[in-house]
Scaffold this motif. Structure first.
Motif, PDB file in Angstrom:
ATOM      1  N   ALA A   1     -44.912  25.078  30.999  1.00  0.00           N
ATOM      2  CA  ALA A   1     -44.248  24.195  31.939  1.00  0.00           C
ATOM      3  C   ALA A   1     -42.797  23.943  31.582  1.00  0.00           C
ATOM      4  N   LYS A   2     -42.357  24.525  30.494  1.00  0.00           N
ATOM      5  CA  LYS A   2     -41.002  24.232  30.032  1.00  0.00           C
ATOM      6  C   LYS A   2     -40.014  25.287  30.498  1.00  0.00           C
ATOM      7  N   ALA A   3     -38.864  24.848  30.966  1.00  0.00           N
ATOM      8  CA  ALA A   3     -37.806  25.801  31.325  1.00  0.00           C
ATOM      9  C   ALA A   3     -37.238  26.407  30.062  1.00  0.00           C
ATOM     10  N   ALA A   4     -36.831  27.686  30.194  1.00  0.00           N
ATOM     11  CA  ALA A   4     -36.217  28.369  29.067  1.00  0.00           C
ATOM     12  C   ALA A   4     -34.793  27.871  28.936  1.00  0.00           C
ATOM     13  N   GLU A   5     -34.654  26.773  28.218  1.00  0.00           N
ATOM     14  CA  GLU A   5     -33.367  26.091  28.135  1.00  0.00           C
ATOM     15  C   GLU A   5     -32.855  26.089  26.704  1.00  0.00           C
ATOM     16  N   VAL A   6     -31.587  26.092  26.527  1.00  0.00           N
ATOM     17  CA  VAL A   6     -30.973  26.054  25.206  1.00  0.00           C
ATOM     18  C   VAL A   6     -30.915  24.628  24.706  1.00  0.00           C
ATOM     19  N   LYS A   7     -30.619  24.497  23.445  1.00  0.00           N
ATOM     20  CA  LYS A   7     -30.578  23.188  22.803  1.00  0.00           C
ATOM     21  C   LYS A   7     -29.532  22.296  23.457  1.00  0.00           C
ATOM     22  N   ALA A   8     -29.812  21.019  23.477  1.00  0.00           N
ATOM     23  CA  ALA A   8     -28.927  20.074  24.153  1.00  0.00           C
ATOM     24  C   ALA A   8     -27.539  20.060  23.529  1.00  0.00           C
ATOM     25  N   ALA A   9     -27.482  20.148  22.238  1.00  0.00           N
ATOM     26  CA  ALA A   9     -26.170  20.130  21.603  1.00  0.00           C
ATOM     27  C   ALA A   9     -25.353  21.344  21.991  1.00  0.00           C
ATOM     28  N   GLN A  10     -26.015  22.487  22.096  1.00  0.00           N
ATOM     29  CA  GLN A  10     -25.305  23.692  22.494  1.00  0.00           C
ATOM     30  C   GLN A  10     -24.875  23.610  23.945  1.00  0.00           C
ATOM     31  N   LYS A  11     -25.758  23.086  24.800  1.00  0.00           N
ATOM     32  CA  LYS A  11     -25.434  22.974  26.219  1.00  0.00           C
ATOM     33  C   LYS A  11     -24.238  22.063  26.435  1.00  0.00           C
ATOM     34  N   ALA A  12     -24.113  21.041  25.607  1.00  0.00           N
ATOM     35  CA  ALA A  12     -22.996  20.119  25.779  1.00  0.00           C
ATOM     36  C   ALA A  12     -21.660  20.794  25.506  1.00  0.00           C
ATOM     37  N   ARG A  13     -21.704  21.865  24.705  1.00  0.00           N
ATOM     38  CA  ARG A  13     -20.463  22.566  24.387  1.00  0.00           C
ATOM     39  C   ARG A  13     -20.135  23.664  25.381  1.00  0.00           C
ATOM     40  N   GLN A  14     -21.074  23.972  26.264  1.00  0.00           N
ATOM     41  CA  GLN A  14     -20.842  25.037  27.226  1.00  0.00           C
ATOM     42  C   GLN A  14     -19.893  24.579  28.325  1.00  0.00           C
ATOM     43  N   LYS A  15     -19.098  25.512  28.806  1.00  0.00           N
ATOM     44  CA  LYS A  15     -18.242  25.222  29.948  1.00  0.00           C
ATOM     45  C   LYS A  15     -19.081  25.220  31.213  1.00  0.00           C
ATOM     46  N   LYS A  16     -18.900  24.225  32.007  1.00  0.00           N
ATOM     47  CA  LYS A  16     -19.640  24.131  33.255  1.00  0.00           C
ATOM     48  C   LYS A  16     -19.078  25.140  34.252  1.00  0.00           C
ATOM     49  N   SER A  17     -19.967  25.749  35.013  1.00  0.00           N
ATOM     50  CA  SER A  17     -19.536  26.682  36.045  1.00  0.00           C
ATOM     51  C   SER A  17     -20.569  26.672  37.148  1.00  0.00           C
ATOM     52  N   PRO A  18     -20.146  26.973  38.378  1.00  0.00           N
ATOM     53  CA  PRO A  18     -21.109  27.003  39.484  1.00  0.00           C
ATOM     54  C   PRO A  18     -22.228  28.008  39.248  1.00  0.00           C
ATOM     55  N   ILE A  19     -21.912  29.162  38.658  1.00  0.00           N
ATOM     56  CA  ILE A  19     -22.937  30.177  38.419  1.00  0.00           C
ATOM     57  C   ILE A  19     -23.990  29.653  37.451  1.00  0.00           C
ATOM     58  N   LYS A  20     -23.542  29.031  36.357  1.00  0.00           N
ATOM     59  CA  LYS A  20     -24.492  28.488  35.391  1.00  0.00           C
ATOM     60  C   LYS A  20     -25.341  27.393  36.016  1.00  0.00           C
ATOM     61  N   ALA A  21     -24.728  26.579  36.859  1.00  0.00           N
ATOM     62  CA  ALA A  21     -25.477  25.505  37.510  1.00  0.00           C
ATOM     63  C   ALA A  21     -26.545  26.081  38.434  1.00  0.00           C
ATOM     64  N   ILE A  22     -26.196  27.131  39.175  1.00  0.00           N
ATOM     65  CA  ILE A  22     -27.163  27.759  40.083  1.00  0.00           C
ATOM     66  C   ILE A  22     -28.312  28.366  39.297  1.00  0.00           C
ATOM     67  N   LEU A  23     -27.995  29.092  38.224  1.00  0.00           N
ATOM     68  CA  LEU A  23     -29.039  29.718  37.416  1.00  0.00           C
ATOM     69  C   LEU A  23     -29.926  28.672  36.763  1.00  0.00           C
ATOM     70  N   LYS A  24     -29.327  27.564  36.340  1.00  0.00           N
ATOM     71  CA  LYS A  24     -30.121  26.488  35.736  1.00  0.00           C
ATOM     72  C   LYS A  24     -31.092  25.909  36.758  1.00  0.00           C
ATOM     73  N   ASP A  25     -30.624  25.720  37.987  1.00  0.00           N
ATOM     74  CA  ASP A  25     -31.504  25.203  39.037  1.00  0.00           C
ATOM     75  C   ASP A  25     -32.636  26.180  39.337  1.00  0.00           C
ATOM     76  N   ILE A  26     -32.308  27.467  39.385  1.00  0.00           N
ATOM     77  CA  ILE A  26     -33.351  28.461  39.644  1.00  0.00           C
ATOM     78  C   ILE A  26     -34.399  28.426  38.543  1.00  0.00           C
ATOM     79  N   SER A  27     -33.940  28.289  37.307  1.00  0.00           N
ATOM     80  CA  SER A  27     -34.880  28.182  36.193  1.00  0.00           C
ATOM     81  C   SER A  27     -35.788  26.973  36.353  1.00  0.00           C
ATOM     82  N   ASN A  28     -35.197  25.828  36.668  1.00  0.00           N
ATOM     83  CA  ASN A  28     -35.988  24.609  36.818  1.00  0.00           C
ATOM     84  C   ASN A  28     -36.974  24.696  37.973  1.00  0.00           C
ATOM     85  N   ILE A  29     -36.617  25.467  38.994  1.00  0.00           N
ATOM     86  CA  ILE A  29     -37.509  25.607  40.151  1.00  0.00           C
ATOM     87  C   ILE A  29     -38.718  26.461  39.810  1.00  0.00           C
TER      88      ILE A  29
END
Length: 649
Positions: A105-133
């Motif tokens: 039931a868990k999304a294949a997500e990276v560690k929170a600390a690492q995610k906080a350092r990532q640059k936000k982008s529309p592509i990453k946001a879309i892929l993250k949503d697809i993963s969560n779906i």
């Protein structure tokens, strides 16, 4: 004798065990020093077991079960607990029958600390949503996919004449009924899940997903595609069209909730949402996809006529994107025409290579990211299904959410297609699933060529992904996870012998830490120190040193002195619940400070109105480095006045 150090994974598991098991924990959050759990049955919690866990400094039984870990480490422990439960921090933990359920039931997500350092982008946001779906649907994908794969093999063997239809057809029908419980209604499940991700009403999302099936349309007078004038076909727009429509639904629903009077909101909002989004889906999104489909027919026919390796590569590499947009339906008439004319379709074996590329990419991810246990579990469940030609688990659960692996998987599919195109004359006698399940349908005994294409697709997807398709952020997260345990034990500051002065952080009244209303601090479970009852909200640094951490809810600041003392400034009691609203932080992590540096402006009235105490607590959190500490001044003080001396050994 010192307690044996536990890894983050072990510590999280032990805390769950002491809390009565993961099923007894409803949610996990944390503040600057404590893991905070809402438990379902308090009688199942064993405080003594929790206190004996290496790394646990104490336990508080309040409205929440609070396990004291200490600053710097508590956030890692809480995140690990959330990861093990398959949720985000603060989300409700479902009652699972096994640990595998939580992983699936868990999304294949990276560690929170690492995610906080990532640059936000529309592509990453879309892929993250697809993963969560799609990740919550992985167990259903795997189960239904295996059933579908078995049914496909049996069905193809019947078609090829290797099995007796009278004996086996009923078994095949039963398996297909089970399989269709997912795949026939996948657009509905996708709509429900997408609504949960985007913040819309899940049942409305399900209805929007179901719209693309065109259930209820009169076949005698079908709806017309506004772009082509042809009858509108079910499923045009595909899964991605549904996701886009549900995203629009979420935006509209949120806006309507704000403008529609509450007395009629329950009636007006869902009705308007279905009418507006449903009509847009039927008369805009689906027709647009149909228009693109029709426009592609000529291009695909041209590619097929060119033939050879070029044709195979283009078709094998582009098939999966066509499927996701629901554009693959345009290929069915081509298959039928080929079978009628020549007895087989040479297009289907080439398109089947797209799934082979996915399998190869997943194998590469498994090897390169094998330390990511959650991703590895999903790959292990989805690989057998992918080999049998059911690609949804690998696409939506693994490669597409990660981005780059989806592209390299498509390249692998192109390589497999190029091999089949180069060999030539490899056709399937009927339309069926891809993967290994298609082997019985290969015409003229040329199954060996199809198998070579599969192996080429596997190898192409593997090599392309292994060397070029591993997301950097995912790799970094795995490396960070691998070194977390050593970081926990080696991150302690090196102390220097000497005496350090601690200063009052505000004008007001100084009291010993033992007079704090919070038992965690009064019992010195976090360390010794003092508190200041402030007269105003201007708060200063208690030491000369460096700001090492600022808690997300702004109520606590970590500092370190040149002598190696680790100091926690905790502003207010239980103020983590205020989500940072009363605190205006004036410093940043890494900034050097002195007792004259204003570190925060605090709205004391807001804290009091919330029913919290305004005590400003100063705590030494690495008491093992302290040989002596003396609170020399209590009572009324001014800011930046020395009140405590601490000697380090």
């Amino acid at each position: 004798m010192a307690k044996e150090e536990l890894s983050l994974e072990e510590l999280a598991k032990e805390i769950y065990k002491g809390a009565g098991g993961m099923n007894n924990v409803e949610s996990v959050t944390h503040c600057m020093t404590r893991v905070r759990m809402t438990v379902r049955d308090r009688s199942l919690v064993n405080d003594e077991t929790l206190k004996k866990i290496p790394g646990v400094l104490g336990v508080v039984d309040d409205e929440q079960l609070q396990v004291i870990i200490g600053p710097g480490k508590v956030n890692k422990v809480a995140k690990e607990m959330a990861d093990q439960a398959g949720v985000q921090l603060g989300e409700t933990i479902a009652v699972h029958t096994s640990g595998k359920d939580a992983v699936n039931a868990k999304a294949a997500e990276v560690k929170a600390a690492q995610k906080a350092r990532q640059k936000k982008s529309p592509i990453k946001a879309i892929l993250k949503d697809i993963s969560n779906i799609f990740v919550p649907m992985i167990p259903a994908f795997v189960g239904a996919g295996l059933v579908a794969g078995i049914a496909s093999v049996l069905s193809n063997l019947v078609t090829a004449g290797n099995l007796d239809a009278a004996t086996w057809q009923q078994y095949i029908d039963v398996l297909n009924i089970l399989k269709n419980g997912l795949f026939t209604y996948l657009v509905i499940y996708t709509g429900v899940s997408a609504a949960q991700v985007f913040g819309a009403t899940p049942t409305l999302g399900g209805v929007i997903g179901a719209v693309v099936t065109l259930t209820g349309m009169n076949p005698e007078t079908p709806l017309t595609n506004l772009f082509t004038g042809q009858p509108l076909l079910a499923q045009q727009g595909g899964i991605l069209g549904v996701i886009f429509a549900v995203w629009l639904l979420a935006q509209l629903e949120k806006w309507l909730h704000n403008v529609i009077p509450e007395s009629v909101d329950i009636i007006v909002t869902p009705t308007l949402c279905l009418l507006v989004i449903g009509l847009a889906e039927i008369f805009l999104i689906m027709p647009l996809a149909g228009f693109i489909s029709d426009s592609l027919v000529g291009a695909i026919n041209w590619v097929v006529e060119v033939g050879g390796a070029f044709s195979g590569f283009v078709l094998g590499a582009t098939f999966l994107p066509l499927v996701m947009f629901g554009l693959h339906q345009i290929l069915t008439p081509i298959h039928v025409q080929m079978i009628d004319a020549t007895g087989s379709t040479q297009l289907l074996p080439i398109l089947a290579m797209a799934g082979a590329g996915q399998v190869g990419a997943a194998l590469a991810l498994w090897i390169r990211l094998r330390k990511d246990k959650e991703l590895s579990e999903m790959i292990k469940g989805a690989l057998p299904v992918g080999v049998l030609g059911i690609g949804e688990p690998l696409i939506y659960g693994v490669t597409l959410p990660l981005g780059k692996p989806f592209i390299t998987a498509c390249i692998g599919g192109g390589i497999g297609g190029a091999i089949i195109g180069a060999i030539g004359n490899i056709g399937a006698i009927a339309i069926g699933p891809s993967g290994a399940a298609l082997i019985p349908l290969i015409a003229g005994g040329r199954w060996w060529g199809y198998v070579l294409g599969l192996l080429g697709g596997y190898a192409g997807g593997f090599v392309a992904t292994y060397f070029f398709g591993i997301p950097k952020d995912k790799q970094a997260a795995v490396e960070e996870s691998a070194t977390t345990a050593s970081e926990v034990t080696t991150n302690t500051a090196v102390t220097v012998a000497g005496t350090t002065e601690l200063f009052a952080v505000a004008e007001g009244t100084v009291k010993p830490i033992t007079e704090s209303s919070d038992s965690v601090f009064s019992q010195k479970l976090m360390g010794d120190g003092f508190l200041v009852i402030p007269e105003n909200g201007t708060i200063y640094s208690p030491v000369e040193g460096v700001v090492t951490s600022i808690f997300p809810t702004k109520h606590a600041i970590g500092l370190q002195t040149a002598s190696g003392l680790e100091i926690l400034l905790h502003m207010g009691v239980n103020t983590v619940e205020l989500e940072g609203k009363p605190f205006d932080i004036k410093v940043t992590e890494g900034q050097k400070v002195t007792p004259s540096t204003v570190v925060a402006e605090v709205d004391l009235n807001a804290i009091k109105q919330a029913g919290k105490e305004t005590d400003m607590l100063v705590i030494i959190t690495n008491m093992d480095a302290v040989s002596e500490d003396v609170l020399e001044k209590t009572g009324t003080v001014g800011s930046a006045m020395p009140v405590m001396k601490v000697t380090t050994a």
